[in-house]
Design an enzyme around this catalytic site. Structure first.
Site, PDB file in Angstrom:
ATOM      1  N   ASP A   1       0.835  -1.207   0.000  1.00  0.00           N
ATOM      2  CA  ASP A   1       0.000   0.000   0.000  1.00  0.00           C
ATOM      3  C   ASP A   1       0.868   1.255   0.000  1.00  0.00           C
ATOM      4  O   ASP A   1       2.064   1.214   0.346  1.00  0.00           O
ATOM      5  CB  ASP A   1      -0.896  -0.036   1.246  1.00  0.00           C
TER       6      ASP A   1
ATOM      7  N   ASP B   1     -10.927   2.037  -2.876  1.00  0.00           N
ATOM      8  CA  ASP B   1     -11.463   1.739  -1.552  1.00  0.00           C
ATOM      9  C   ASP B   1     -12.982   1.702  -1.576  1.00  0.00           C
ATOM     10  O   ASP B   1     -13.614   1.274  -0.612  1.00  0.00           O
ATOM     11  CB  ASP B   1     -10.994   2.793  -0.535  1.00  0.00           C
TER      12      ASP B   1
HETATM   13  C1  GLA Z   1      -5.710   1.971   2.213  1.00  0.00           C
HETATM   14  C2  GLA Z   1      -6.172   0.772   1.421  1.00  0.00           C
HETATM   15  C3  GLA Z   1      -7.207   0.006   2.191  1.00  0.00           C
HETATM   16  C4  GLA Z   1      -6.645  -0.408   3.519  1.00  0.00           C
HETATM   17  C5  GLA Z   1      -6.144   0.806   4.284  1.00  0.00           C
HETATM   18  C6  GLA Z   1      -5.405   0.403   5.546  1.00  0.00           C
HETATM   19  O1  GLA Z   1      -6.710   2.922   2.311  1.00  0.00           O
HETATM   20  O2  GLA Z   1      -6.651   1.163   0.178  1.00  0.00           O
HETATM   21  O3  GLA Z   1      -7.648  -1.107   1.464  1.00  0.00           O
HETATM   22  O4  GLA Z   1      -5.606  -1.318   3.321  1.00  0.00           O
HETATM   23  O5  GLA Z   1      -5.256   1.587   3.498  1.00  0.00           O
HETATM   24  O6  GLA Z   1      -4.927   1.480   6.247  1.00  0.00           O
END
Ligand code: GLA
Length: 729
Positions: free
Chosen positions: A478, A548
């Site tokens: 990420d 997300d």
């Molecule tokens: C990002 C990702 C999510 C999750 C969060 C965790 O927003 O896109 O899927 O993993 O971080 O903090």
């Protein structure tokens, strides 16, 4: 031969199955001219398109109007500061503070296959699959040698371009702009198509007329970004899914980019694509070479759908390297929306047990397993397991998950550092920051200075040692903030302008090392959802988290925009709980499943808490995934109806390459009373083949299904959906 050179006319011709690209060299001073790009044409002389016979004529004939020549000549790689006032492809700052540069032809090489671009992700192919032209050029005054690379992927109608610049002089030169591709052409009523959005609304298609002047999309955020995408297409005003001219340009890079169209005084268009020149300044010492990333070009004379399928095929055959490229991915369950930071081994194992009962194959532990990370305020950089949450450590958890019969995956955000972390307390100078300024916080975190080799090594070891410590088979990588405060204490004053590109190179190096040490690891990239969903990352990971936003209706738009240029097999898509955590919308569980089936497929919910009725659908959905995933991963994708356009319903299809099977998905977003059933004209089938429609038991020829169409199955209620599966009989 895919690439030919006609010596007497000084013409290069690059042919794919359905397209031709022609470059002409003027015989006076060696200006490298762009003659033609479009549908395939025979080998006839079309250099009249350079218009060198018209005024202002070439400078050797009419030197008094040299400036006008520079400003009108269609160039392959336009220089700077000598009279071409359109956007230049390259600009410099030399020892004297001057910025002018003009590449002139010196020679060429043609080879089978494709050379790698050192340090950068790029498409690849065997000597049978592709051929590469290198045009060499120089500016003797500023001591720069240019290599313009063109690789022809004939089977997928793609030409890729990249550029290298070497300092052949005695003094350093600063490169202040290096585009990877430029294309000059006549305007012919094209519109500009781009993909734009924001967090939770990534990559929504936008089409607009091209006016005079410059219009662009770009990123100066240090990553390819949620907001604008390193892609643009020129689309004939009347082009549809299956008719009209379309030129697609896509950039294989994950950092700042510029994708621009400019319409000039003569209604010519110039497209440029490359690293965004803002905040870019690269010091090139004598004998050093700068390699610019690759740009992908494709032309379709048969509408947007062909552009889409050309890019899908290119990426599936010639960009994604992962062994998972042509394999089913394990159906995963991710605990992010299920638990956020509030989990421990017990909770995860309870999820794993229930998941196993439902046929799910992998548990992914998301953010919150390390340091003191119980919220997003701290601990990035401290990649040691939080034993309060995971007593007995990671290995114990992974072994237990494996014993239940699931694979195990884990989340990292390796490029970041929390101000509240052991790492920051030990190495405050490892964060990207400007002298005398407290760095701007975003999600309460800073970005690591990956231009420093020791930081890169630390990051690598932090991730790799966790992977070595247990049977981890998947990593979600990420990156949850964009870059600001562009300062590095490691780079001297004269190299601060290299930070952004060095950062991206370091991310690539890290993922290269990781995939080399763990060749069977399934890597999924992610960036606050889909902010770094680009071809550069696809080279390292066969799938990328799309957004997300897991709301099934929002996903129609996000996945349609993403699938316009990326294969479905690359789109991370999960079924989540309702009311949706971002939109609050409630959609049927079956529709969430049908929409996620168009991607990698998985779950992101607390399987121990959802209703019995929904849980009972999971084994059925998993079975659908196993039934259809080969088709979805390998097939040809067709857009049939777009909710973004009609505001009522959506339909897309995937057809097997041999046309023996197809799956269409329809979603009725809004139900309307007292209307006729909708007609769907299916696409992509073989007109001569006869198909069984599995759901109705009827059979029909492909031409009937495509021309007369079928009636959409009756759906009740908003957000209802259906699958239509066809098999050749
Ligand atoms: C990002 C990702 C999510 C999750 C969060 C965790 O927003 O896109 O899927 O993993 O971080 O903090």
């Amino acid at each position: 031969m895919k690439i030919t050179y006609q010596e007497e006319k000084r013409i290069f011709k690059l042919d794919t199955a359905h397209t031709s690209y022609i470059i002409g060299i003027t015989d006076d001073e060696g200006f490298i001219g762009h003659v033609y790009y479009g549908a395939y044409i025979r080998d006839e002389d079309v250099t009249y398109l350079l218009r060198t016979g018209e005024r202002p004529l070439v400078p050797s004939v009419n030197n008094r109007e040299r400036g006008a020549f520079y400003d009108t000549f269609p160039c392959e790689y336009p220089g700077n500061g000598l009279g071409d006032y359109r956007e230049s492809a390259v600009a410099i700052l030399d020892q004297n503070g001057n910025t002018a540069v003009q590449p002139l032809y010196t020679g060429y090489r043609i080879c089978d296959g494709k050379p790698e671009i050192p340090g950068l992700p790029a498409t690849f192919g065997t000597e049978k699959e592709c051929q590469t032209l290198e045009i060499t050029a120089e500016d003797a005054v500023c001591g720069l040698a240019f290599s313009l690379y063109y690789t022809v992927f004939a089977d997928v109608d793609v030409i890729t371009r990249s550029v290298r610049i070497r300092n052949t002089g005695k003094a350093p030169v600063y490169l202040t702009k290096v585009m990877s591709a430029a294309l000059d052409m006549d305007a012919e009523d094209y519109q500009m198509l781009t993909l734009c959005g924001s967090w939770a609304r990534e990559r929504v298609a936008e089409r607009r007329p091209i006016g005079h002047g410059r219009q662009s999309v770009g990123s100066t955020r240090g990553e390819s970004s949620h907001q604008e995408h390193p892609f643009l297409a020129l689309v004939n005003k009347h082009a549809t899914e299956d008719a009209g001219s379309v030129y697609g340009f896509h950039f294989v890079y994950s950092g700042n980019f510029l994708a621009q169209v400019e319409k000039n005084q003569y209604d010519s268009l110039r497209v440029v694509m490359g690293i965004h020149p803002q905040d870019f300044k690269w010091k090139l010492n004598p004998n050093e070479t700068f390699c610019a990333p690759e740009a992908v070009l494709t032309y379709s004379g048969s509408g947007l759908g062909t552009m889409t399928r050309n890019l899908h095929d290119l990426y599936r055959k010639h960009l994604i390297r992962s062994p998972y490229r042509n394999q089913k991915r394990p159906v995963l369950i991710n605990n992010w929306e299920a638990t956020y930071f509030d989990f421990d081994t017990k909770k995860l194992l309870a999820i794993a047990r229930e998941a196993k009962r439902c046929g799910i194959e992998m548990l992914v532990m998301d953010d919150g397993w390390f340091g003191r990370r119980n919220n997003d305020d701290c601990s990035l950089g401290d990649w040691t397991v939080n034993e309060e949450k995971l007593p007995g450590g990671l290995k114990h958890l992974v072994d237990e998950v494996n014993r239940i019969g699931l694979k195990f995956g884990i989340w990292f955000e390796p490029e970041m550092i929390s101000p509240d972390s052991e790492l920051y307390r030990a190495h405050p100078d490892w964060a990207i920051a400007l002298p005398e300024r407290e760095p701007v916080r975003s999600r309460n975190q800073y970005v690591l200075d990956l231009s420093r080799p020791e930081v890169v090594d630390y990051v690598y070891e932090a991730v790799a040692s966790v992977l070595r410590s247990a049977n981890v088979e998947y990593v979600k990588w990420d990156m949850n903030r964009q870059l600001t405060d562009l300062g590095s204490v490691y780079l001297g004053a004269e190299r601060q302008g290299e930070l952004l590109h060095r950062y991206v190179l370091a991310v690539y190096e890290l993922q290269e090392r990781l995939t080399r040490e763990f060749p069977n690891l399934l890597l999924e990239n992610c960036s606050g959802g889909g902010a770094r969903f680009d071809p550069g990352m696809l080279y390292y990971s066969p799938q990328i988290w799309c957004s997300d936003d897991t709301d099934a209706v929002e996903r129609l738009r996000i996945q349609e925009g993403t699938a316009m240029i990326y294969p479905l097999s690359a789109m991370g898509a999960h079924v989540s709980d309702c009311p949706n955590h971002i939109t609050g919308r409630v959609t049927p569980f079956a529709t969430r499943g049908n929409v996620a089936l168009a991607g990698t497929f998985g779950y992101e919910l607390d399987i121990t808490k959802i209703s019995e009725e929904e849980r009972a659908q999971i084994p059925e959905q998993v079975a659908l995934y196993h039934k259809y995933h080969d088709l979805i991963r390998e097939g040809d994708y067709y857009r049939i109806a777009s909710y973004s356009v009609n505001r009522e319903y959506d339909c897309w299809g995937v057809v097997a390459k041999d046309r023996s099977e197809a799956l269409y998905t329809c979603v009725q977003v809004t139900a309307r009373p007292n209307v006729h059933s909708r007609k769907l004209r299916l696409a992509g089938l073989s007109p001569e083949k006869r198909y069984l429609v599995e759901e109705s038991g009827t059979t029909a020829y492909g031409d009937t299904l495509m021309e007369a169409g079928i009636l959409m199955p009756e759906l009740r209620g908003d957000y209802a959906s259906a699958l239509i599966h066809l098999k050749e009989v």
